[in-house]
Design a protein around this motif. Structure first.
Motif, short mmCIF file in Angstrom:
data_model
loop_
_atom_site.label_atom_id
_atom_site.label_comp_id
_atom_site.label_asym_id
_atom_site.label_seq_id
_atom_site.Cartn_x
_atom_site.Cartn_y
_atom_site.Cartn_z
N ALA A 136 -59.41 -33.98 -4.37
CA ALA A 136 -59.26 -33.45 -5.73
C ALA A 136 -58.99 -31.96 -5.67
O ALA A 136 -59.39 -31.28 -4.72
CB ALA A 136 -60.53 -33.73 -6.54
N VAL A 139 -62.91 -30.95 -10.41
CA VAL A 139 -63.62 -32.02 -11.10
C VAL A 139 -64.51 -31.36 -12.15
O VAL A 139 -65.02 -30.26 -11.94
CB VAL A 139 -64.44 -32.88 -10.11
CG1 VAL A 139 -65.54 -32.07 -9.46
CG2 VAL A 139 -65.00 -34.12 -10.78
N ARG A 145 -61.49 -36.00 -12.86
CA ARG A 145 -60.94 -35.45 -11.62
C ARG A 145 -59.50 -35.02 -11.84
O ARG A 145 -58.74 -35.70 -12.52
CB ARG A 145 -60.99 -36.52 -10.53
CG ARG A 145 -60.13 -36.24 -9.28
CD ARG A 145 -60.07 -37.44 -8.37
NE ARG A 145 -59.02 -37.28 -7.37
CZ ARG A 145 -57.77 -37.69 -7.54
NH1 ARG A 145 -57.40 -38.31 -8.66
NH2 ARG A 145 -56.87 -37.51 -6.58
N ALA A 168 -65.69 -37.08 -5.51
CA ALA A 168 -64.64 -36.06 -5.37
C ALA A 168 -65.11 -35.01 -4.37
O ALA A 168 -66.27 -34.60 -4.38
CB ALA A 168 -64.37 -35.41 -6.72
N ARG A 187 -62.98 -41.94 -13.61
CA ARG A 187 -63.95 -40.86 -13.49
C ARG A 187 -64.77 -40.99 -12.20
O ARG A 187 -65.11 -42.08 -11.78
CB ARG A 187 -64.88 -40.82 -14.70
CG ARG A 187 -64.08 -40.54 -15.97
CD ARG A 187 -64.92 -39.95 -17.06
NE ARG A 187 -64.10 -39.67 -18.24
CZ ARG A 187 -64.36 -38.73 -19.13
NH1 ARG A 187 -65.45 -37.98 -19.00
NH2 ARG A 187 -63.56 -38.54 -20.16
N MET A 188 -65.08 -39.83 -11.64
CA MET A 188 -65.91 -39.76 -10.45
C MET A 188 -67.37 -39.93 -10.83
O MET A 188 -67.80 -39.55 -11.92
CB MET A 188 -65.73 -38.42 -9.74
CG MET A 188 -64.29 -38.09 -9.34
SD MET A 188 -63.64 -39.18 -8.05
CE MET A 188 -62.68 -40.34 -9.06
N VAL A 191 -69.84 -35.60 -6.83
CA VAL A 191 -68.98 -34.59 -6.22
C VAL A 191 -69.68 -34.08 -4.97
O VAL A 191 -70.92 -33.99 -4.92
CB VAL A 191 -68.69 -33.44 -7.20
CG1 VAL A 191 -69.97 -32.76 -7.68
CG2 VAL A 191 -67.74 -32.42 -6.59
#
Length: 202
Positions: A136, A139, A145, A168, A187-188, A191
């Protein structure tokens, strides 16, 4: 409104392309020594057992250009008994997958990527992953992301098994308050950054 490449304030009206320009500009200015130190830190985090453990399967990617991480990071994770799947770009469809078997198993691919030369396992191989690392540029705190715009991961990640962590990988400064979102964006759920480690999103 601030322009791309400036400090990332007053960005509520930026488009995805403006965000990409700003984040790429900032990332390309990071000194090689900082990128190296961040790659070592990401390696430490990925070999700690917090993301995956020996005997599990990690979908990862080979970092290119100024992306955080390194090929050595993949080798160190694999040395802990983690099986690594890497993406293969075929046309415009979802990503295919093949096993990572060391640096010598990689060849040049589209878009400057490095891809494994092993047997193609098909799109559904993603469903065996215990966690998925997703490249990515940025984010946000709700899991939106920002990629490079080709859409490969958005067409792919919906195939993952339910509750599979979608992580991400960005630099610490690339977590932002809000990015523009579209209905097709996947969507993540977390992270991973060199300084903050693994953080849940949403």
């Amino acid at each position: 409104m601030a322009g791309p490449g400036s400090d990332l304030d007053a960005t509520d009206e930026w488009t995805k392309d403006q965000w990409r320009a700003a984040l790429l500009h900032r990332r390309r200015r990071v000194p090689a020594s900082v990128r190296f130190a961040e790659a070592l830190r990401l390696t430490d985090l990925l070999t700690s057992g917090d993301v995956v453990r020996g005997g599990q399967t990690l979908c990862a990617y080979v970092p290119i250009g100024s992306e955080p991480g390194s090929v050595q990071m993949l080798d160190d994770v694999a040395a802990r008994g983690v099986r690594i799947l890497l993406p293969i770009v075929l046309g415009r469809g979802p990503l295919d997958w093949a096993w990572y078997d060391g640096p010598d198993s990689l060849r040049p691919g589209p878009h400057g990527l490095r891809q494994p030369i092993g047997e193609l396992l098909g799109e559904a191989a993603l469903r065996i992953a215990d966690a998925v690392l997703v490249p990515a540029l940025g984010v946000d705190r709700t899991g939106v992301r920002l990629g490079r715009g080709a859409g490969f991961y958005d067409r792919t990640l919906s195939i993952a098994a339910p509750d599979t962590p979608l992580i991400a990988v960005v630099r610490d400064q690339e977590i932002v308050d809000r990015l523009p979102a579209e209905p097709h964006d996947v969507r993540m759920t977390a992270v991973l950054t060199p300084g903050r480690g693994l953080m849940a999103l949403r």
